[in-house]
Every structure is written in C-alpha cells, then in structure tokens.
Design a protein around this motif. Structure first.
Motif, short mmCIF file in Angstrom:
data_model
loop_
_atom_site.label_atom_id
_atom_site.label_comp_id
_atom_site.label_asym_id
_atom_site.label_seq_id
_atom_site.Cartn_x
_atom_site.Cartn_y
_atom_site.Cartn_z
N GLU A 11 0.83 -0.95 0.36
CA GLU A 11 0.35 0.06 0.16
C GLU A 11 0.91 1.35 -0.13
OE1 GLU A 11 -3.01 2.59 2.99
OE2 GLU A 11 -3.22 0.49 2.32
N ALA A 12 2.09 1.49 0.65
CA ALA A 12 2.80 2.79 1.17
C ALA A 12 3.30 3.01 -1.02
CB ALA A 12 4.22 2.05 1.73
N GLU A 13 3.89 1.68 -1.16
CA GLU A 13 4.05 1.71 -2.58
C GLU A 13 3.50 2.18 -3.35
OE1 GLU A 13 7.95 -1.52 -2.56
OE2 GLU A 13 6.26 -1.82 -3.16
N ILE A 14 2.07 1.91 -3.70
CA ILE A 14 0.82 2.11 -4.13
C ILE A 14 0.86 3.76 -4.02
CG2 ILE A 14 -1.60 1.83 -5.03
CD1 ILE A 14 -1.75 -0.41 -3.88
N ARG A 15 0.84 4.35 -2.84
CA ARG A 15 0.32 5.68 -2.41
C ARG A 15 1.94 6.36 -2.36
NH1 ARG A 15 -4.30 6.06 0.69
NH2 ARG A 15 -4.81 4.53 1.45
N GLY A 16 2.78 5.92 -2.60
CA GLY A 16 4.48 6.21 -3.75
C GLY A 16 4.27 7.00 -4.95
N LYS A 17 3.95 5.88 -5.74
CA LYS A 17 3.14 5.79 -7.04
C LYS A 17 2.70 7.49 -7.50
CE LYS A 17 1.25 4.27 -11.31
NZ LYS A 17 0.12 5.06 -11.74
N ALA A 18 1.60 6.86 -6.50
CA ALA A 18 0.64 8.10 -6.69
C ALA A 18 0.99 9.15 -6.74
CB ALA A 18 -0.64 7.47 -5.88
N HIS A 21 3.17 9.59 -9.59
CA HIS A 21 2.59 11.08 -10.52
C HIS A 21 1.63 12.21 -10.68
CE1 HIS A 21 -1.52 9.40 -13.15
NE2 HIS A 21 -0.98 10.38 -13.72
N TRP A 22 1.34 12.35 -9.15
CA TRP A 22 0.76 13.54 -9.40
C TRP A 22 2.07 14.65 -9.26
CZ3 TRP A 22 1.91 16.97 -4.98
CH2 TRP A 22 0.91 18.30 -5.05
N ARG A 23 3.05 14.83 -8.48
CA ARG A 23 4.26 15.72 -8.49
C ARG A 23 4.09 16.13 -10.38
NH1 ARG A 23 4.72 19.75 -6.57
NH2 ARG A 23 6.44 20.74 -6.87
N SER A 42 -5.76 15.88 -8.84
CA SER A 42 -5.74 15.73 -7.32
C SER A 42 -4.61 14.73 -7.11
CB SER A 42 -6.65 15.75 -6.45
OG SER A 42 -7.78 14.46 -6.36
N LEU A 43 -3.95 14.20 -5.96
CA LEU A 43 -3.31 13.62 -5.75
C LEU A 43 -4.38 12.49 -5.07
CD1 LEU A 43 -0.76 12.20 -4.31
CD2 LEU A 43 -1.06 13.10 -2.33
N GLU A 44 -5.76 12.33 -4.63
CA GLU A 44 -6.98 12.05 -4.53
C GLU A 44 -7.13 10.91 -5.74
OE1 GLU A 44 -6.18 14.58 -1.04
OE2 GLU A 44 -6.89 14.51 -3.53
N LYS A 45 -7.26 12.61 -7.05
CA LYS A 45 -7.10 10.81 -8.06
C LYS A 45 -5.73 10.14 -8.17
CE LYS A 45 -10.16 14.72 -10.00
NZ LYS A 45 -10.57 15.46 -11.24
N CYS A 46 -5.09 10.48 -8.19
CA CYS A 46 -3.84 9.63 -8.59
C CYS A 46 -4.16 8.12 -7.70
CB CYS A 46 -2.59 10.13 -8.14
SG CYS A 46 -3.02 12.18 -10.20
#
Length: 159
Positions: A11-18, A21-23, A42-46
């Motif tokens: 989950e942490a890797e998925i959030r990091g990937k998001a 992506h956003w940044r 938004s970060l939430e969309k990513c």
C-alpha cells in the motif's frame, strides 16, 4: 542509500507511486496541458488510479521513498507481440541522474518477448522526446488529440 527497482506490491508503494504521478504532472506539464486539467488532477485522483490499476508497475525506491515508476504491458487492441510503456515518471529532483533510464530498461526487460514496443508522449514535451530517442524510440507518424488535456500526443516505437 541505494535505489532499488522492484514490482509495486505494498500500500505504501502504491501511495508513493500516486504521489510521483501527481507531482510529476505538476512539475513537467505546465504549458503542455491545460491549466484547468492540472488544477483538477489531485493527489486523491492519482491514488484512486494507482489502487485501481496496480499491476505491471515497477517502482524505484530509495529506502521507503518512491522516486519514480514505470507501467508497461500489452493492449488487447494492439497486434500480437506489441508491448507498450504506458507511463514513466520520476521526480524532477532526480532528472539527469540515470533513474529514468534504469526504469525504462526495467520496463523494457518486462516486455522482452514483444517484437515491438510503443509509447505515447505529449507532442510538445521536448525533454521526454529526447529521452525516449536516447532509449531507441522514434516517432512513427501516429498522433492523437487529447481534448480533456487540450493537447496532442505522438506515438514512438522501438523494435
């Protein structure tokens, strides 16, 4: 600290990937896509996209921090033997360090059985186009309009 490229699993890797992506969109695409689209991304969309499509993604990590990622695969509508790099992003702070090339090489290794590899890039994204050319890709003449982004993409291919 060493950078590790691995399959995205946690989950942490998925959030990091998001986050990457956003940044990356915020850092690389002003002036290339509509300001309105960037404001709505938004970060939430990513995060929603990252959790919805976690497969075929490799992340580059330094410790627990995700610095970049590559997504790859085959599209059902493409001819057999054609692979695609769907996305490759690194944080701007890592431009010029070789991290993008390491991610590209790892993604291409996952598509090794494919006869041809394709990717799409924003038409005005000169930095990315130069990078992909250094990786052996060339424009193949295909283009498409992206009305939601107010932009066009060109397709690049490599055999």
């Amino acid at each position: 600290m060493d950078i590790v490229i691995k399959k995205m699993e946690t989950e942490a890797e998925i959030r990091g990937k998001a986050y990457v992506h956003w940044r990356a969109w915020q850092e690389a695409y002003p002036g290339l896509v509509s300001r309105e689209y960037l404001e709505k991304l938004s970060l939430e969309k990513c995060e929603q996209m990252a959790f919805r499509f976690p497969e075929n993604t490799l992340v580059a990590k330094e410790g627990e921090r995700v610095l970049g990622f590559v997504c790859y695969g085959q599209r059902a509508d493409e001819a057999p033997g054609v692979g695609e790099i769907f996305a490759l992003y690194v944080l701007a702070e890592r431009y010029g360090t070789g991290l993008g090339r390491r991610l590209m090489d790892a993604g291409l290794a996952e598509l090794d059985a494919c006869d041809q590899i394709r990717l799409w890039v924003l038409k005005g994204n000169a930095r990315a186009i130069r990078f992909y050319e250094k990786c052996g890709f060339q424009p193949d003449g295909e283009e498409k309009e992206l009305p939601a982004l107010s932009a066009r993409e060109i397709r690049m291919s490599k055999r």
